[in-house]
Design a protein around this motif. Sequence first.
Motif, PDB file in Angstrom:
ATOM      1  N   VAL A 110      52.017  62.007  78.512  1.00 45.26           N
ATOM      2  CA  VAL A 110      51.245  62.133  77.264  1.00 45.26           C
ATOM      3  C   VAL A 110      50.285  60.957  77.115  1.00 45.26           C
ATOM      4  CG1 VAL A 110      51.355  62.316  74.748  1.00 45.26           C
ATOM      5  CG2 VAL A 110      53.100  63.447  76.145  1.00 45.26           C
ATOM      6  N   VAL A 111      50.788  59.755  77.405  1.00 42.21           N
ATOM      7  CA  VAL A 111      49.920  58.569  77.253  1.00 42.21           C
ATOM      8  C   VAL A 111      48.723  58.670  78.193  1.00 42.21           C
ATOM      9  CG1 VAL A 111      49.788  56.073  77.641  1.00 42.21           C
ATOM     10  CG2 VAL A 111      51.736  57.050  76.405  1.00 42.21           C
ATOM     11  N   SER A 112      48.949  59.119  79.412  1.00 41.42           N
ATOM     12  CA  SER A 112      47.799  59.164  80.331  1.00 41.42           C
ATOM     13  C   SER A 112      46.792  60.207  79.865  1.00 41.42           C
ATOM     14  CB  SER A 112      48.231  59.389  81.779  1.00 41.42           C
ATOM     15  OG  SER A 112      48.746  60.662  81.930  1.00 41.42           O
ATOM     16  N   GLU A 113      47.248  61.283  79.237  1.00 46.01           N
ATOM     17  CA  GLU A 113      46.287  62.262  78.703  1.00 46.01           C
ATOM     18  C   GLU A 113      45.530  61.677  77.506  1.00 46.01           C
ATOM     19  OE1 GLU A 113      47.806  66.205  78.877  1.00 46.01           O
ATOM     20  OE2 GLU A 113      46.139  67.025  77.701  1.00 46.01           O
ATOM     21  N   VAL A 114      46.271  60.991  76.656  1.00 43.89           N
ATOM     22  CA  VAL A 114      45.649  60.386  75.468  1.00 43.89           C
ATOM     23  C   VAL A 114      44.590  59.350  75.865  1.00 43.89           C
ATOM     24  CG1 VAL A 114      46.133  58.799  73.556  1.00 43.89           C
ATOM     25  CG2 VAL A 114      47.598  60.813  73.910  1.00 43.89           C
ATOM     26  N   LEU A 115      44.886  58.585  76.906  1.00 39.68           N
ATOM     27  CA  LEU A 115      43.972  57.492  77.282  1.00 39.68           C
ATOM     28  C   LEU A 115      42.660  57.979  77.892  1.00 39.68           C
ATOM     29  CD1 LEU A 115      46.426  54.778  78.656  1.00 39.68           C
ATOM     30  CD2 LEU A 115      45.203  54.803  76.481  1.00 39.68           C
ATOM     31  N   GLN A 116      42.609  59.253  78.265  1.00 33.28           N
ATOM     32  CA  GLN A 116      41.362  59.772  78.838  1.00 33.28           C
ATOM     33  C   GLN A 116      40.184  59.621  77.874  1.00 33.28           C
ATOM     34  OE1 GLN A 116      41.641  63.759  80.467  1.00 33.28           O
ATOM     35  NE2 GLN A 116      43.749  63.372  81.083  1.00 33.28           N
ATOM     36  N   ASP A 117      40.470  59.589  76.589  1.00 28.41           N
ATOM     37  CA  ASP A 117      39.383  59.552  75.603  1.00 28.41           C
ATOM     38  C   ASP A 117      39.279  58.200  74.908  1.00 28.41           C
ATOM     39  OD1 ASP A 117      38.646  62.170  76.153  1.00 28.41           O
ATOM     40  OD2 ASP A 117      40.137  62.980  74.774  1.00 28.41           O
ATOM     41  N   ARG A 118      39.774  57.172  75.557  1.00 24.73           N
ATOM     42  CA  ARG A 118      39.737  55.845  74.948  1.00 24.73           C
ATOM     43  C   ARG A 118      38.317  55.477  74.478  1.00 24.73           C
ATOM     44  NH1 ARG A 118      42.501  50.908  75.177  1.00 24.73           N
ATOM     45  NH2 ARG A 118      43.922  51.378  76.857  1.00 24.73           N
ATOM     46  N   ALA A 119      37.310  55.785  75.290  1.00 22.04           N
ATOM     47  CA  ALA A 119      35.933  55.403  74.931  1.00 22.04           C
ATOM     48  C   ALA A 119      35.525  56.042  73.600  1.00 22.04           C
ATOM     49  CB  ALA A 119      34.974  55.820  76.031  1.00 22.04           C
ATOM     50  N   PHE A 120      35.966  57.262  73.363  1.00 21.46           N
ATOM     51  CA  PHE A 120      35.610  57.929  72.101  1.00 21.46           C
ATOM     52  C   PHE A 120      36.325  57.290  70.911  1.00 21.46           C
ATOM     53  CE2 PHE A 120      34.856  61.160  75.347  1.00 21.46           C
ATOM     54  CZ  PHE A 120      33.555  61.531  75.036  1.00 21.46           C
ATOM     55  N   TYR A 121      37.572  56.872  71.135  1.00 18.25           N
ATOM     56  CA  TYR A 121      38.292  56.213  70.036  1.00 18.25           C
ATOM     57  C   TYR A 121      37.571  54.915  69.669  1.00 18.25           C
ATOM     58  CZ  TYR A 121      42.018  59.010  72.279  1.00 18.25           C
ATOM     59  OH  TYR A 121      42.747  60.001  72.889  1.00 18.25           O
ATOM     60  N   GLU A 122      37.139  54.194  70.701  1.00 17.40           N
ATOM     61  CA  GLU A 122      36.536  52.879  70.443  1.00 17.40           C
ATOM     62  C   GLU A 122      35.207  53.007  69.706  1.00 17.40           C
ATOM     63  OE1 GLU A 122      38.726  50.611  74.161  1.00 17.40           O
ATOM     64  OE2 GLU A 122      36.592  51.047  74.312  1.00 17.40           O
ATOM     65  N   THR A 123      34.424  54.028  70.050  1.00 17.87           N
ATOM     66  CA  THR A 123      33.106  54.138  69.399  1.00 17.87           C
ATOM     67  C   THR A 123      33.211  54.772  68.010  1.00 17.87           C
ATOM     68  OG1 THR A 123      32.768  56.209  70.561  1.00 17.87           O
ATOM     69  CG2 THR A 123      31.762  54.253  71.521  1.00 17.87           C
ATOM     70  N   SER A 124      34.335  55.450  67.711  1.00 17.88           N
ATOM     71  CA  SER A 124      34.433  56.153  66.417  1.00 17.88           C
ATOM     72  C   SER A 124      35.525  55.578  65.514  1.00 17.88           C
ATOM     73  CB  SER A 124      34.748  57.631  66.664  1.00 17.88           C
ATOM     74  OG  SER A 124      36.064  57.774  67.198  1.00 17.88           O
ATOM     75  N   ASN A 125      36.187  54.503  65.945  1.00 21.79           N
ATOM     76  CA  ASN A 125      37.363  53.987  65.220  1.00 21.79           C
ATOM     77  C   ASN A 125      38.448  55.053  65.088  1.00 21.79           C
ATOM     78  OD1 ASN A 125      36.372  51.359  64.808  1.00 21.79           O
ATOM     79  ND2 ASN A 125      35.110  52.094  63.116  1.00 21.79           N
ATOM     80  N   GLY A 126      38.610  55.805  66.138  1.00 24.66           N
ATOM     81  CA  GLY A 126      39.635  56.854  66.147  1.00 24.66           C
ATOM     82  C   GLY A 126      40.931  56.369  66.768  1.00 24.66           C
ATOM     83  N   GLY A 127      41.688  57.319  67.343  1.00 28.59           N
ATOM     84  CA  GLY A 127      42.975  56.946  67.933  1.00 28.59           C
ATOM     85  C   GLY A 127      43.824  58.169  68.202  1.00 28.59           C
ATOM     86  N   VAL A 128      45.121  58.004  68.054  1.00 25.29           N
ATOM     87  CA  VAL A 128      46.057  59.077  68.368  1.00 25.29           C
ATOM     88  C   VAL A 128      46.870  59.419  67.124  1.00 25.29           C
ATOM     89  CG1 VAL A 128      47.840  57.461  69.213  1.00 25.29           C
ATOM     90  CG2 VAL A 128      47.856  59.824  69.986  1.00 25.29           C
ATOM     91  N   THR A 129      47.122  60.719  66.941  1.00 30.16           N
ATOM     92  CA  THR A 129      47.940  61.191  65.818  1.00 30.16           C
ATOM     93  C   THR A 129      49.081  62.027  66.372  1.00 30.16           C
ATOM     94  OG1 THR A 129      46.045  61.244  64.332  1.00 30.16           O
ATOM     95  CG2 THR A 129      47.941  62.583  63.699  1.00 30.16           C
ATOM     96  N   LEU A 130      50.287  61.756  65.886  1.00 27.54           N
ATOM     97  CA  LEU A 130      51.440  62.585  66.252  1.00 27.54           C
ATOM     98  C   LEU A 130      51.725  63.545  65.109  1.00 27.54           C
ATOM     99  CD1 LEU A 130      51.532  60.584  68.520  1.00 27.54           C
ATOM    100  CD2 LEU A 130      53.985  60.375  68.191  1.00 27.54           C
ATOM    101  N   SER A 131      51.740  64.835  65.452  1.00 26.60           N
ATOM    102  CA  SER A 131      51.887  65.874  64.435  1.00 26.60           C
ATOM    103  C   SER A 131      52.913  66.887  64.923  1.00 26.60           C
ATOM    104  CB  SER A 131      50.501  66.511  64.184  1.00 26.60           C
ATOM    105  OG  SER A 131      50.579  67.476  63.171  1.00 26.60           O
ATOM    106  N   GLY A 132      52.947  68.055  64.275  1.00 28.72           N
ATOM    107  CA  GLY A 132      53.927  69.039  64.723  1.00 28.72           C
ATOM    108  C   GLY A 132      53.710  70.376  64.050  1.00 28.72           C
TER     109      GLY A 132
END
Length: 310
Positions: A110-132
């Motif tokens: 899961v972490v390796s999939e999440v990290l694919q978009d690190r550049a987008f998180y950094e430019t948008s102040n985004g990140g990861v959300t755990l939901s269900g």
Amino acid sequence: MEGVVFSIQRFSIHDGPGIRTTVFLKGCSLRCFWCHNPEGMRPKPDIQFFPDRCIGCDECIKACQHGAAIKVDGVRVYDREKCVVCGECVDTCYAGARVLTGKYMSVDDVVSEVLQDRAFYETSNGGVTLSGGEPVLQPDFTYELLSRCKAEGLHTAIETCGNVRWEDEARMMPVTDLIMMDIKHMDSAKHRWATGAPNERILAAARKFAAMEQPIIFRIPVIPTVNDTVEEVAAIAAFVRELIEVRNQAGGDGEHTISLELLPFHRLAGDKYRSLDMDYRARDLITPTREHMQALTEAARSFAVETRSR
Ligand code: SF4
Ligand code: SF4
């Protein structure tokens, strides 16, 4: 460490600030009858069957070794009781009529999939959300995943219903930057009618979150017949106002760290319910109008609570 994940949604813009990846974990302790993610309710992987997509090739029947995909009097039948969710029929169904929802994934995957978009998180102040589902129902996996994401420098958020053991919620807090929590009704009996559970544990969790530091977005899914009157929304807003005071008394800035969001009901999930042999009790409900949502938003704001609606 493995958890049961039923979706990983990249480029999400509604599950916290910026561009995010939302990881949906299976299993929920509520049964909200309008839920738009019914595939997240049961804790284990499931087979969804969409008969409208079936092209009648019978490859699933040949693949199934357990008598769960059969034909009775020429009609294709899926017997959920006999199904062991091996996924063999899914691999042979090129029409996409059979879908495996939920799979065991390691934290590393899961972490390796999440990290694919690190550049987008950094430019948008985004990140990861755990939901269900409810991510805190898989506490070890959720804690480990949040910890790894924090260690990678990502902003972390959880969407929780609050109807879980408080010790598990509290364990997540050191590795959680933002809490998103639904409040569906202030009347416990009506809450039980709508969700299958009373609201006392949920409201107690909300009070405890308010005494902490993390920003909180309380969300009201506005559902006709459940909580779509001005009075019902005002009762929730009054509670959120109390929580702002709790935070202020704890030395925080309640006005700027606790807010409310109203989410209108949409009737989108009928196919999913049918695919899981679940009853969709919200099939006749109508989406609230923009004007009505605006009136509810104004009612909430009258309690001096920052309120947005979609
Ligand atoms: S494999 Fe898929 S398309 Fe073929 S009969 Fe089974 S469900 Fe229908
Ligand atoms: S998942 Fe496995 S057991 Fe279930 S219907 Fe498909 S092939 Fe049969």
